[in-house]
Design a protein around this motif. Structure first.
Motif, PDB file in Angstrom:
ATOM      1  N   THR A 108      64.720  -2.137  15.521  1.00 24.07           N
ATOM      2  CA  THR A 108      64.895  -1.329  14.317  1.00 24.07           C
ATOM      3  C   THR A 108      66.382  -1.278  14.021  1.00 24.07           C
ATOM      4  OG1 THR A 108      62.974   0.029  14.877  1.00 24.07           O
ATOM      5  CG2 THR A 108      64.525   0.931  13.274  1.00 24.07           C
ATOM      6  N   GLY A 109      66.758  -1.512  12.780  1.00 22.50           N
ATOM      7  CA  GLY A 109      68.156  -1.646  12.413  1.00 22.50           C
ATOM      8  C   GLY A 109      69.057  -0.553  12.964  1.00 22.50           C
ATOM      9  N   ASP A 110      70.103  -0.945  13.660  1.00 19.01           N
ATOM     10  CA  ASP A 110      71.165  -0.067  14.151  1.00 19.01           C
ATOM     11  C   ASP A 110      70.698   0.937  15.210  1.00 19.01           C
ATOM     12  OD1 ASP A 110      73.923   0.217  13.983  1.00 19.01           O
ATOM     13  OD2 ASP A 110      73.780   2.025  12.766  1.00 19.01           O
ATOM     14  N   VAL A 111      69.495   0.764  15.757  1.00 20.86           N
ATOM     15  CA  VAL A 111      68.997   1.647  16.812  1.00 20.86           C
ATOM     16  C   VAL A 111      69.127   0.924  18.150  1.00 20.86           C
ATOM     17  CG1 VAL A 111      67.014   2.902  17.735  1.00 20.86           C
ATOM     18  CG2 VAL A 111      67.397   2.797  15.261  1.00 20.86           C
ATOM     19  N   PRO A 112      69.862   1.485  19.117  1.00 23.29           N
ATOM     20  CA  PRO A 112      70.039   0.802  20.406  1.00 23.29           C
ATOM     21  C   PRO A 112      68.717   0.615  21.142  1.00 23.29           C
ATOM     22  CG  PRO A 112      71.621   2.599  20.154  1.00 23.29           C
ATOM     23  CD  PRO A 112      70.616   2.750  19.052  1.00 23.29           C
ATOM     24  N   MET A 113      68.647  -0.470  21.895  1.00 27.53           N
ATOM     25  CA  MET A 113      67.507  -0.709  22.781  1.00 27.53           C
ATOM     26  C   MET A 113      68.034  -1.359  24.054  1.00 27.53           C
ATOM     27  SD  MET A 113      63.952  -2.925  22.319  1.00 27.53           S
ATOM     28  CE  MET A 113      63.307  -1.906  20.994  1.00 27.53           C
ATOM     29  N   LEU A 114      67.549  -0.865  25.178  1.00 32.34           N
ATOM     30  CA  LEU A 114      67.939  -1.410  26.483  1.00 32.34           C
ATOM     31  C   LEU A 114      67.089  -2.624  26.804  1.00 32.34           C
ATOM     32  CD1 LEU A 114      69.514  -1.051  29.191  1.00 32.34           C
ATOM     33  CD2 LEU A 114      67.656   0.456  29.932  1.00 32.34           C
ATOM     34  N   PHE A 115      67.740  -3.728  27.173  1.00 30.42           N
ATOM     35  CA  PHE A 115      66.988  -4.885  27.644  1.00 30.42           C
ATOM     36  C   PHE A 115      66.245  -4.520  28.927  1.00 30.42           C
ATOM     37  CE2 PHE A 115      69.762  -8.514  25.742  1.00 30.42           C
ATOM     38  CZ  PHE A 115      68.918  -8.594  24.652  1.00 30.42           C
ATOM     39  N   ALA A 144      75.450   7.996  37.815  1.00 26.63           N
ATOM     40  CA  ALA A 144      74.122   8.605  37.954  1.00 26.63           C
ATOM     41  C   ALA A 144      74.070   9.529  39.170  1.00 26.63           C
ATOM     42  CB  ALA A 144      73.056   7.520  38.080  1.00 26.63           C
ATOM     43  N   ASP A 145      74.704   9.117  40.255  1.00 26.09           N
ATOM     44  CA  ASP A 145      74.725   9.970  41.445  1.00 26.09           C
ATOM     45  C   ASP A 145      75.536  11.232  41.185  1.00 26.09           C
ATOM     46  OD1 ASP A 145      74.201  10.801  44.026  1.00 26.09           O
ATOM     47  OD2 ASP A 145      75.795   9.611  44.914  1.00 26.09           O
ATOM     48  N   GLU A 146      76.650  11.089  40.479  1.00 25.30           N
ATOM     49  CA  GLU A 146      77.490  12.248  40.179  1.00 25.30           C
ATOM     50  C   GLU A 146      76.770  13.237  39.266  1.00 25.30           C
ATOM     51  OE1 GLU A 146      80.962  10.587  38.446  1.00 25.30           O
ATOM     52  OE2 GLU A 146      81.583   9.532  40.280  1.00 25.30           O
ATOM     53  N   GLN A 147      76.045  12.738  38.279  1.00 22.50           N
ATOM     54  CA  GLN A 147      75.444  13.602  37.268  1.00 22.50           C
ATOM     55  C   GLN A 147      74.023  14.036  37.611  1.00 22.50           C
ATOM     56  OE1 GLN A 147      75.752  11.824  33.384  1.00 22.50           O
ATOM     57  NE2 GLN A 147      77.980  11.918  33.361  1.00 22.50           N
ATOM     58  N   PHE A 148      73.275  13.150  38.279  1.00 15.66           N
ATOM     59  CA  PHE A 148      71.856  13.435  38.521  1.00 15.66           C
ATOM     60  C   PHE A 148      71.509  13.511  40.005  1.00 15.66           C
ATOM     61  CE2 PHE A 148      72.123  11.386  34.371  1.00 15.66           C
ATOM     62  CZ  PHE A 148      71.329  12.206  33.583  1.00 15.66           C
ATOM     63  N   HIS A 149      72.474  13.274  40.898  1.00 19.47           N
ATOM     64  CA  HIS A 149      72.243  13.304  42.341  1.00 19.47           C
ATOM     65  C   HIS A 149      71.117  12.349  42.744  1.00 19.47           C
ATOM     66  CE1 HIS A 149      74.929  16.675  42.251  1.00 19.47           C
ATOM     67  NE2 HIS A 149      74.103  17.408  41.549  1.00 19.47           N
ATOM     68  N   THR A 150      71.227  11.119  42.266  1.00 11.11           N
ATOM     69  CA  THR A 150      70.197  10.128  42.563  1.00 11.11           C
ATOM     70  C   THR A 150      70.366   9.501  43.936  1.00 11.11           C
ATOM     71  OG1 THR A 150      71.557   8.460  41.460  1.00 11.11           O
ATOM     72  CG2 THR A 150      69.839   9.517  40.145  1.00 11.11           C
ATOM     73  N   GLY A 151      71.567   9.604  44.525  1.00 14.54           N
ATOM     74  CA  GLY A 151      71.814   8.944  45.791  1.00 14.54           C
ATOM     75  C   GLY A 151      71.994   7.446  45.598  1.00 14.54           C
ATOM     76  N   GLN A 152      72.043   6.730  46.707  1.00 11.69           N
ATOM     77  CA  GLN A 152      72.232   5.282  46.654  1.00 11.69           C
ATOM     78  C   GLN A 152      70.874   4.613  46.543  1.00 11.69           C
ATOM     79  OE1 GLN A 152      74.693   3.948  49.890  1.00 11.69           O
ATOM     80  NE2 GLN A 152      76.063   5.700  49.718  1.00 11.69           N
ATOM     81  N   VAL A 153      70.451   4.367  45.318  1.00  8.60           N
ATOM     82  CA  VAL A 153      69.139   3.774  45.065  1.00  8.60           C
ATOM     83  C   VAL A 153      69.325   2.394  44.453  1.00  8.60           C
ATOM     84  CG1 VAL A 153      67.931   5.966  44.810  1.00  8.60           C
ATOM     85  CG2 VAL A 153      69.020   4.927  42.823  1.00  8.60           C
ATOM     86  N   ALA A 154      68.353   1.531  44.678  1.00  3.38           N
ATOM     87  CA  ALA A 154      68.418   0.182  44.109  1.00  3.38           C
ATOM     88  C   ALA A 154      68.004   0.177  42.648  1.00  3.38           C
ATOM     89  CB  ALA A 154      67.519  -0.756  44.909  1.00  3.38           C
ATOM     90  N   ASP A 155      67.181   1.141  42.235  1.00  6.73           N
ATOM     91  CA  ASP A 155      66.640   1.152  40.878  1.00  6.73           C
ATOM     92  C   ASP A 155      66.590   2.585  40.374  1.00  6.73           C
ATOM     93  OD1 ASP A 155      65.299   0.793  38.516  1.00  6.73           O
ATOM     94  OD2 ASP A 155      63.581  -0.236  39.379  1.00  6.73           O
ATOM     95  N   LEU A 156      67.158   2.847  39.202  1.00  2.83           N
ATOM     96  CA  LEU A 156      67.152   4.189  38.621  1.00  2.83           C
ATOM     97  C   LEU A 156      65.865   4.490  37.858  1.00  2.83           C
ATOM     98  CD1 LEU A 156      70.814   4.340  37.257  1.00  2.83           C
ATOM     99  CD2 LEU A 156      69.915   5.486  39.291  1.00  2.83           C
ATOM    100  N   GLY A 157      65.017   3.478  37.675  1.00  2.00           N
ATOM    101  CA  GLY A 157      63.757   3.701  36.973  1.00  2.00           C
ATOM    102  C   GLY A 157      63.948   4.032  35.511  1.00  2.00           C
ATOM    103  N   LEU A 158      64.884   3.368  34.830  1.00  2.00           N
ATOM    104  CA  LEU A 158      65.144   3.655  33.423  1.00  2.00           C
ATOM    105  C   LEU A 158      64.009   3.114  32.546  1.00  2.00           C
ATOM    106  CD1 LEU A 158      68.953   2.784  33.207  1.00  2.00           C
ATOM    107  CD2 LEU A 158      67.848   4.877  34.013  1.00  2.00           C
ATOM    108  N   ASP A 159      63.614   3.902  31.560  1.00  2.00           N
ATOM    109  CA  ASP A 159      62.560   3.511  30.623  1.00  2.00           C
ATOM    110  C   ASP A 159      63.216   2.874  29.413  1.00  2.00           C
ATOM    111  OD1 ASP A 159      60.466   3.232  28.886  1.00  2.00           O
ATOM    112  OD2 ASP A 159      59.989   5.368  28.732  1.00  2.00           O
ATOM    113  N   HIS A 160      63.188   1.544  29.328  1.00  2.00           N
ATOM    114  CA  HIS A 160      63.918   0.852  28.253  1.00  2.00           C
ATOM    115  C   HIS A 160      63.286   1.047  26.881  1.00  2.00           C
ATOM    116  CE1 HIS A 160      60.802  -2.064  29.300  1.00  2.00           C
ATOM    117  NE2 HIS A 160      61.005  -2.653  28.135  1.00  2.00           N
ATOM    118  N   LEU A 161      62.053   1.588  26.831  1.00  2.00           N
ATOM    119  CA  LEU A 161      61.394   1.805  25.547  1.00  2.00           C
ATOM    120  C   LEU A 161      61.324   3.274  25.145  1.00  2.00           C
ATOM    121  CD1 LEU A 161      58.412  -0.729  25.777  1.00  2.00           C
ATOM    122  CD2 LEU A 161      60.608  -1.008  24.611  1.00  2.00           C
TER     123      LEU A 161
END
Length: 329
Positions: A108-115, A144-161
């Protein structure tokens, strides 16, 4: 013509490398060669549309963040493999579908999307002007660790959609404007650039917040540093075979002390905590999977669950629904 210039910064005690890329031309074959090389692409193809074919690709920044622009008069298709970077892109002209095989969601025009950089995907774009931001996994995970206390993880589980919050998008674009200004005035070797990169990573995470389970508050106190080390080990190595001895060794504790610390502060044994984190990984994968091709049993086995019935019961107890219902969303 392609120009790639990577050179160390000139000032400061820890200079960073400047990344500068420029590629342009009028031949579809040259576009495939140049552009696919920037993404380790496979099976790329390009062709002219109603206008003469031409392309231009530029990138500037450092190893943690690059600001990029792709302009193509023509059609481009190709496969991009999983990447260690987080890549956000949006169109200011033209049309495109980042993932034509699974998501099938047009831009959608000018709307960011994560690959969907956690897996392979195939894109199609036509007659487009695309802005792209590459963020390193290192800086995103640190913030992410500083703001969300995620720790040292391999995947943050981001929802690209995910549907983006307009306020978060506005903050993201403001961060990019400040970065562009600093590129023109101070370059990537300034303290301000370093500060702005981390601010941009924070803005990115406000658009795409982590869905992994954050570290329990009980482990964040300084006096519980060893328990935090144990919990972080579980998150970082969740996809690997693991025993209580492994967790204890990572924290510098005895097996008994590790078991007692988990029970006292988290109310779970180390292996129960590992089960919880693995269930979370299954849920994340089910939500991202294509229900027409994915199978619950296959995903469950990948995360160490051999007995489908017991797994389904544990999943329903944790999330209030059966895994097959999650997959069909």
């Amino acid at each position: 013509m392609t120009l790639i210039d990577e050179r160390p910064g000139l000032t400061g005690t820890a200079p960073r490398s400047t990344v500068r890329i420029e590629a342009m031309g009028h031949a579809p074959d040259a576009a495939v060669l140049d552009l696919s090389g920037f993404y380790a692409g496979r099976q790329w193809s390009a062709r002219a549309t109603e206008q003469p074919f031409r392309y231009r690709y530029t990138a500037v920044g450092d190893a943690d963040l690059t600001l990029r622009r792709a302009q193509v008069s023509g059609f481009l298709r190709g496969a991009i493999p999983a990447s260690d970077e987080y890549i956000v892109q949006w169109l200011t002209a033209g049309q495109g579908v980042p993932d034509v095989l699974q998501d099938r969601v047009p831009m959608t025009g000018d709307v960011p999307m994560l690959f969907p950089t956690c897996r392979d995907f195939v894109f199609e774009y036509q007659d487009y002007d695309q802005r792209v931001v590459h963020l390193s996994r290192r800086v995103v995970h640190e913030v992410a660790d500083e703001q969300f206390h995620t720790g040292q993880v391999a995947d943050l589980g981001l929802d690209h959609l995910r549907t983006l919050d307009p306020a978060a998008v506005a903050q993201w674009k403001n961060s990019l404007a400040l970065l562009s200004r600093e590129l023109r005035t101070g370059g990537v070797d300034s303290l301000l650039w370093h500060t702005l990169v981390r601010g941009t990573a924070g803005a990115f995470l406000r658009m795409y917040p982590p869905t992994v389970t954050t570290l329990p508050p009980a482990v964040l106190l300084p006096r519980r540093a060893r328990l935090r080390a144990a919990v972080e080990y579980v998150h970082e190595h969740v996809a690997e075979p693991m025993s209580v001895s492994d967790v204890a060794g990572a924290a510098g504790l005895s097996v008994r002390a590790t078991q007692e610390a988990f029970q006292r502060h988290l109310g779970l044994t180390p292996m129960q905590y590992l089960l919880q984190v693995r269930l979370e990984q299954v849920r994340r994968e089910l939500l991202q999977a294509d229900p027409t091709t994915a199978a619950v049993q296959t995903i469950a086995r990948r995360w160490g669950f051999a007995h489908l019935g017991r797994f389904s019961a544990a999943y329903r107890n944790a999330y209030g629904e059966y895994p097959r219902n999650t997959l069909r969303r």
